[in-house]
Write a protein that holds these residues in place. Structure first.
Motif, PDB file in Angstrom:
ATOM      1  N   THR A 213       0.831  -1.207   0.000  1.00 25.87           N
ATOM      2  CA  THR A 213       0.000   0.000   0.000  1.00 25.87           C
ATOM      3  C   THR A 213       0.862   1.252   0.000  1.00 25.87           C
ATOM      4  N   ALA A 216       2.126   1.701  -3.448  1.00 23.72           N
ATOM      5  CA  ALA A 216       1.089   2.149  -4.381  1.00 23.72           C
ATOM      6  C   ALA A 216       1.043   3.668  -4.468  1.00 23.72           C
ATOM      7  N   THR A 217       1.023   4.352  -3.322  1.00 22.50           N
ATOM      8  CA  THR A 217       0.960   5.814  -3.359  1.00 22.50           C
ATOM      9  C   THR A 217       2.334   6.433  -3.574  1.00 22.50           C
ATOM     10  N   PHE A 311      -3.505  -0.829  -5.758  1.00 22.09           N
ATOM     11  CA  PHE A 311      -4.314  -0.057  -4.822  1.00 22.09           C
ATOM     12  C   PHE A 311      -5.479  -0.877  -4.278  1.00 22.09           C
ATOM     13  N   PRO A 314      -4.786  -4.968  -1.821  1.00 20.91           N
ATOM     14  CA  PRO A 314      -4.520  -5.089  -0.381  1.00 20.91           C
ATOM     15  C   PRO A 314      -5.753  -4.944   0.514  1.00 20.91           C
ATOM     16  N   PRO A 315      -6.664  -3.963   0.274  1.00 20.16           N
ATOM     17  CA  PRO A 315      -7.848  -3.897   1.137  1.00 20.16           C
ATOM     18  C   PRO A 315      -8.735  -5.134   1.047  1.00 20.16           C
ATOM     19  N   TYR A 331      -7.275  -1.508   9.156  1.00 17.12           N
ATOM     20  CA  TYR A 331      -7.565  -0.594   8.054  1.00 17.12           C
ATOM     21  C   TYR A 331      -7.059   0.814   8.343  1.00 17.12           C
ATOM     22  N   LEU A 334      -3.525   0.638   7.382  1.00 16.05           N
ATOM     23  CA  LEU A 334      -3.446   0.587   5.921  1.00 16.05           C
ATOM     24  C   LEU A 334      -3.594   1.980   5.329  1.00 16.05           C
ATOM     25  N   ARG A 335      -4.564   2.748   5.819  1.00 17.13           N
ATOM     26  CA  ARG A 335      -4.748   4.113   5.336  1.00 17.13           C
ATOM     27  C   ARG A 335      -3.542   4.985   5.682  1.00 17.13           C
ATOM     28  N   GLN A 338      -0.787   4.301   3.282  1.00 15.96           N
ATOM     29  CA  GLN A 338      -1.128   4.882   1.983  1.00 15.96           C
ATOM     30  C   GLN A 338      -0.853   6.379   1.981  1.00 15.96           C
TER      31      GLN A 338
END
Length: 401
Positions: A213, A216-217, A311, A314-315, A331, A334-335, A338
């Protein structure tokens, strides 16, 4: 045979909220020249518009996840939407750049509460058999916002001025509040607690999902959105229209491939699509080293666009392996990872280009993606609910049972 999935009213309402909330950052790009001119900003000061938004998200991602299990989701969504509505009014009335930056901090805070709540809620409202379709459709709503919002904001700015964009956004947020009040449920149901995730004990996989994650960003905000357009401008000497076309291609590839990968992961497993996305990101990064003309740059952009499916995977995997009692924490982290990539990527890769050149930035992103690919290949396992991958079946060489 591919067919569009069907969802209940609460899930559809959460998609609508994602579309409205996701428009908040996408609509900023066309406004920046007007904001820069009105407040007399330097390029560095203008960059604070995005960074202040991102930093607010970074610091509130973890709290937003942790409070999910302690506060009903209807209240969390209402709080986030009201914060965003208040920030839109602040931006509309801002008489100084400091006031406008403050409005963006508030906007980022509301965004964090809304997006984290939506993701956890959708994961709980889905099961292992349809989680990919649900999360993939939410990704499509977010991608649609990224496509529609800039064009709408640009049209409004040309017609009525940049401040009017925030008035229209107040109306959109009001509609989201109405939909939320009508369809979102206050409490988590017993079915959600039963269906959400596994039994825990997947620390290694969780850590890899956090790393994916972040990548990804990091690669999107740092490489795709900064290095690629600058390379096109400063090395290939492309005009703005051509660079916009390259960026649009990446957005289009994300719009198409990420939801499809998520939908088909319900049938063929999550792991294969995660690995495809990581491989495409690595190949697209390395391809910039050989992009001597616009055709090769477009090929690299297409690979990078396919890579953005990292993106969405993973969630979904996290929903498969996370017990409900740990959903808010996992989560939220995770955020956080990101948003950390959103802040670190542009700064680190910008410094790399300044110091060592575009080739070094491509190598750094490519080798980081390759490392994460190997890590995911070794550590990430397919949930037991999915059959082993059958390429013949995917390609429809063999008839399905």
């Amino acid at each position: 045979m591919f067919s569009l999935p069907k969802f209940d009213s609460e899930v559809a309402a959460l998609f609508f909220i994602t579309f409205i909330v996701g428009s908040s950052v996408s609509m900023l790009a066309p406004l920046l020249p007007e904001i820069k001119q009105e407040f007399g900003l330097s390029y560095t000061a203008a960059a604070l518009v995005f960074s202040s938004y991102g930093i607010a998200r970074l610091f509130l991602s973890l709290p937003a996840g942790y409070v999910y299990n302690r506060v009903n989701r209807k209240l969390l969504l209402a709080s986030g939407l009201l914060l965003m509505l208040a920030s839109s009014l602040m931006a509309f009335r801002a008489s100084s750049f400091a006031e406008f930056i403050a409005s963006q901090v508030v906007m980022g805070a509301g965004f964090s509460f809304c997006v984290t709540t939506v993701i956890i809620s959708l994961s709980g409202l889905s099961t292992k058999s349809n989680r990919g379709k649900v999360m993939g459709s939410n990704t499509f709503a977010r991608s649609a916002a990224a496509t529609v919002a800039p064009a709408a904001a640009g049209f409004i700015t040309l017609s009525l001025g940049w401040r009017a964009v925030y008035l229209f956004y107040v109306i959109a947020l009001g509609a989201a509040l109405v939909v939320m009040h009508r369809y979102a449920k206050r409490q988590i149901t017993a079915r959600e607690e039963r269906e959400h995730g596994g039994k825990g004990g997947n620390t290694g996989m969780l850590l890899v999902l956090f790393v994916v994650t972040f990548l990804a960003t990091f690669s999107t905000a740092g490489f795709k959105s900064n290095v690629v357009p600058l390379y096109g401008s400063d090395v290939l000497r492309l005009d703005t229209a051509t660079i916009s076309m390259v960026l649009s291609l990446m957005a289009f590839m994300h719009l198409v491939t990420s939801p499809i990968a998520a939908w088909y992961s319900d049938k063929y497993g999550r792991r294969i699509f995660l690995l495809i996305g990581l491989a495409a990101t690595a190949l697209g990064s390395f391809a910039l080293l050989f992009a001597a003309d616009v055709a090769l740059l477009i090929a690299a952009a297409a690979l990078l666009g396919v890579g953005t499916m990292i993106f969405v995977t993973p969630p979904i995997i996290m929903g498969d392996i996370t017990p409900h009692r740990q959903a808010g924490r996992n989560y939220g982290i995770l955020r956080f990872t990101q948003d950390l990539g959103f802040v670190v990527g542009p700064v680190l890769l910008g410094y790399t280009v300044d110091t060592y050149g575009f080739g070094a930035a491509a190598l750094l992103t490519g080798f980081l993606s390759l490392f994460v690919f190997v890590l995911a290949y070794v550590v990430v396992k397919e949930p037991e609910t999915h059959a082993k991958l059958n390429w013949k079946r995917i390609l429809q060489i063999e008839a399905e049972d």
